[in-house]
Structure formats: structure tokens, C-alpha cells
Design an enzyme around this catalytic site. Structure first.
Site, PDB file in Angstrom:
ATOM      1  N   ARG A 237      69.818 -75.159  36.450  1.00 50.00           N
ATOM      2  CA  ARG A 237      69.931 -74.378  35.225  1.00 50.00           C
ATOM      3  C   ARG A 237      70.499 -73.006  35.595  1.00 50.00           C
ATOM      4  O   ARG A 237      70.159 -72.443  36.644  1.00 50.00           O
ATOM      5  CB  ARG A 237      68.554 -74.176  34.572  1.00 50.00           C
ATOM      6  CG  ARG A 237      67.990 -75.405  33.880  1.00 50.00           C
ATOM      7  CD  ARG A 237      68.802 -75.783  32.643  1.00 50.00           C
ATOM      8  NE  ARG A 237      68.202 -76.880  31.897  1.00 50.00           N
ATOM      9  CZ  ARG A 237      68.530 -78.173  32.052  1.00 50.00           C
ATOM     10  NH1 ARG A 237      69.448 -78.531  32.927  1.00 50.00           N
ATOM     11  NH2 ARG A 237      67.955 -79.092  31.294  1.00 50.00           N
ATOM     12  N   GLU A 266      75.330 -70.938  27.729  1.00 47.41           N
ATOM     13  CA  GLU A 266      76.225 -72.093  27.560  1.00 47.41           C
ATOM     14  C   GLU A 266      76.498 -72.288  26.074  1.00 47.41           C
ATOM     15  O   GLU A 266      75.585 -72.090  25.267  1.00 47.41           O
ATOM     16  CB  GLU A 266      75.587 -73.344  28.157  1.00 47.41           C
ATOM     17  CG  GLU A 266      75.396 -73.211  29.654  1.00 47.41           C
ATOM     18  CD  GLU A 266      74.693 -74.406  30.297  1.00 47.41           C
ATOM     19  OE1 GLU A 266      74.448 -75.405  29.599  1.00 47.41           O
ATOM     20  OE2 GLU A 266      74.388 -74.325  31.497  1.00 47.41           O
ATOM     21  N   HIS A 285      78.384 -78.293  32.032  1.00 40.31           N
ATOM     22  CA  HIS A 285      77.043 -78.923  32.019  1.00 40.31           C
ATOM     23  C   HIS A 285      77.189 -80.437  31.800  1.00 40.31           C
ATOM     24  O   HIS A 285      76.722 -80.989  30.805  1.00 40.31           O
ATOM     25  CB  HIS A 285      76.151 -78.295  30.940  1.00 40.31           C
ATOM     26  CG  HIS A 285      74.684 -78.555  31.190  1.00 40.31           C
ATOM     27  ND1 HIS A 285      73.690 -77.670  30.875  1.00 40.31           N
ATOM     28  CD2 HIS A 285      74.044 -79.621  31.739  1.00 40.31           C
ATOM     29  CE1 HIS A 285      72.507 -78.166  31.191  1.00 40.31           C
ATOM     30  NE2 HIS A 285      72.707 -79.362  31.731  1.00 40.31           N
TER      31      HIS A 285
HETATM   32  C1  DGY Z   1      69.056 -82.635  31.659  1.00 41.39           C
HETATM   33  O1  DGY Z   1      68.838 -83.819  31.400  1.00 41.39           O
HETATM   34  O2  DGY Z   1      68.148 -81.800  31.753  1.00 41.39           O
HETATM   35  C2  DGY Z   1      70.480 -82.247  31.788  1.00 41.39           C
HETATM   36  O3  DGY Z   1      70.647 -81.041  32.409  1.00 41.39           O
HETATM   37  C3  DGY Z   1      71.119 -82.230  30.433  1.00 41.39           C
HETATM   38  O4  DGY Z   1      70.590 -81.149  29.718  1.00 41.39           O
END
Ligand code: DGY
Length: 325
Positions: A237, A266, A285
Site C-alpha cells: 500500500r 490513487e 494498482h
Molecule cells: C487487494 O486485494 O488488497 C489488492 O491490493 C486490491 O486492492
């Protein structure tokens, strides 16, 4: 009367039919201002929610007095206030496992793309600038045999270690909350303090969740410890990293480059300084974004929600303390 579900992510026809066979569904097509208004209108009757990429805070969920379960189509649960949900005995579920391999593939794609300058050099060809054999100014750096440093040795970290160890002959070092003897044995991985990992790794890869403890974990002090030749990879993240400090480290060539799939905000602002830097590979992402994996995640989320609404313990319960069974 059927239970009411608010769906804020589009499902395949097959999964939509599976859900609608058991519950009444209100579909919110998009999370724009209009969609958010529709969501607020639907919350008072909702027993279940299913979706992703939306911060569900207390102000929103207070509108849903009958809510029993929230099914997230993601492994990360940083969009949810788990304490709040648990206090209200609302079950929260996620979709681990089914995305592990795909997300590790993305991590390795970023490792290779950053080290071998794949995007930069592909753009050079596309721009018609490949006029003679490329020379040292365009050379990359090897991946095989280099030290892979993994911060956060969960499922995805482990899948990355597997690729590095077996596929690329990389010594693996890792840092996580606790030591993982099975991982150490399988991949000859060695545990390091965070500082030692930063000092020793050629590739520093973040695969840990965003929590109150990990927010801002990597900042100026940590980039200063990294080797000048090292490459920073983030598939966890954005908020685990102080992005301004990362930009500084890249600009001052404190580190060699970065492969980034996640950002503080994002979608990434097109004016972000990160996009001015040739030594950055930025992706949207897309860690789990393949047709097969996104369908598997959605299926898992539907199964979790239906189980919860039937009064069964769902397979991927994030907050067991909310379970009354
Ligand atoms: C997750 O599954 O957490 C991925 O990063 C998609 O948000």
C-alpha cells in the site's frame, strides 16, 4: 423476505446469478457522486455489502442499522474500521489466497522491469530512437543472483521468495513481525532486522499490509540506509511509504530506481514527480488484475457473503471477535 445486498462492484453474469438466487441485490454501477448517493439511499435496508476500493467509515455505516456482513473483494482491509465493525458485530471478510500468485507475479514483473529498464527502453524503440546498438548508458542491472529483501513475509511475500529463490537463484532475506521457520527452510531465507535488510538487499520489496503500525514505515531515514544500487518495489500500500521521501531518494540517486504499483493517493496524479523520473516504473494498482484472479476473488467474496448471511461462519473472516455463532 430475502436479505438485501448492496453491490458496489460489477460481477460476471454467473456470479450475479449466484448472488441473486439467494438475496435481493441493489447494484451501484459506479462510485461517482451519483453512485455514492444511491449507496447512501440503499444502506438503511442493507443486510450485506459487497465491493472494493471504497472507504467504508462509521459515518457511512451508521446509515445501515441492519448490516450483518461486509464482503471485500480484496485481501487488504485498510478501507475498513475493523474495531467499529466488530463493536457492531458486523462480519468483515476478504479474499486471500486466490490472488497470492498473481500479485507475486506483479511484484516480479516490477523487479524485472525496473532492473532491466524495460519500460524506458521499450518507449525508446516506440519513439523511433533505436538507431544503433544500445550502449552502457542504457544498460540495466542483473536480477539473477542478487539479494532479494522482502518486508512482510505473508502469503505474497512467500510467493515472491519462491520466485526469487527457485527461479532466479537469489539469496532471500526478510523482515516481518515474527520469524517464519518454514520459509527459512524452504527458500534458505534469512531473517534480518529492518535496518539490516535495508542495508543489505539489492531489491527491497514491500508486501505487508497497511495498518496503524506500518503507516509511514519507510521514510527518509530508511531510504538513507539503502544501497545506492538498490531498487525499491512496493506492491503493498502506498501509505506504508513516505512518498515525498521516496521522490527525494530517487531524485538524489540515493537509490537506483523503483517499481511501484501503489501510491499514497490513487489514482496517481498525472503531475506526480514520480512520473518525471526515468528510474521509476509506475503501474495502476494492478497487483491482482488478471481476468482469472479477479473472477476468483469475486467468487470468493460472493461465497463469503452468502455464508455470513445464512448465519454460517464465512471462510475468510477478518474479525472473528464479531462472530456470534
Ligand atoms: C487487494 O486485494 O488488497 C489488492 O491490493 C486490491 O486492492
Amino acid at each position: 423476505m430475502n436479505k438485501q445486498v448492496v453491490l458496489y462492484k460489477k460481477l460476471s453474469p454467473e456470479l450475479m446469478a449466484r448472488l441473486q438466487a439467494h438475496v435481493d441485490v441493489t447494484l451501484i454501477d459506479s462510485l461517482d457522486a451519483h453512485g455514492l448517493m444511491q449507496l447512501r439511499d440503499a444502506l438503511p435496508a442493507a443486510h450485506g455489502l459487497l465491493g472494493a476500493s471504497l472507504k467504508l467509515d462509521a459515518a457511512l455505516l451508521d446509515l445501515a442499522p441492519q448490516l450483518q456482513a461486509v464482503s471485500s473483494v480484496s485481501v487488504g482491509v485498510d478501507n475498513y474500521d475493523i474495531d467499529y465493525l466488530t463493536r457492531r458485530q458486523i462480519l468483515l471478510t476478504n479474499t486471500p489466497d486466490v490472488l497470492t500468485e498473481t500479485t507475486a507475479d506483479t511484484g516480479f514483473a516490477l523487479i524485472l522491469a525496473s532492473a532491466r529498464r524495460v519500460v524506458e527502453l521499450a518507449n525508446l524503440v516506440r519513439d523511433g530512437q533505436w538507431q544503433r546498438s544500445i550502449g552502457p548508458a542504457h544498460f540495466g542491472t542483473d536480477v539473477h543472483g542478487k539479494t532479494l529483501g522482502i518486508i512482510g513475509m505473508g502469503r505474497i511475500g512467500e510467493a515472491l521468495a519462491q520466485r526469487g529463490h527457485f527461479g532466479f537463484g537469489m539469496p532471500v532475506i526478510y523482515h516481518s513481525q515474527s520469524r517464519k521457520p518454514a520459509v527459512e527452510q524452504r527458500f534458505a531465507a534469512q531473517y534480518r532486522s529492518l535496518e539490516d535488510l535495508l542495508r543489505q538487499a539489492d531489491f527491497v520489496c514491500l508486501t505487508l499490509p497497511l495498518t496503524a503500525q506500518t503507516e509511514g514505515l519507510i521514510g527518509a531515514e530508511q531510504f538513507a540506509l539503502m544501497r545506492r544500487e538498490s531498487i525499491f518495489i512496493n506492491i503493498s500500500r502506498g501509505k506504508v511509504v513516505d512518498e515525498a521521501a521516496l521522490i527525494d531518494a530517487l531524485r538524489q540517486q540515493r537509490i537506483r530506481g523503483a517499481g511501484l504499483d501503489v501510491f499514497e493517493r490513487e489514482p496517481l496524479n498525472p503531475d506526480s514527480p514520480l512520473l518525471q523520473l526515468n528510474n521509476v516504473v509506475a503501474t495502476p494498482h494492478m497487483g491482482s488484475a488478471t481476468h482469472e484472479t479477479r473472477e476468483a476473488m469475486a467468487r470468493c467474496a460472493v461465497d463469503n457473503l452468502l455464508a455470513a448471511l445464512r448465519g454460517e461462519k464465512p471462510a475468510n473472516l477478518v474479525n472473528p471477535a464479531a462472530w456470534q455463532g
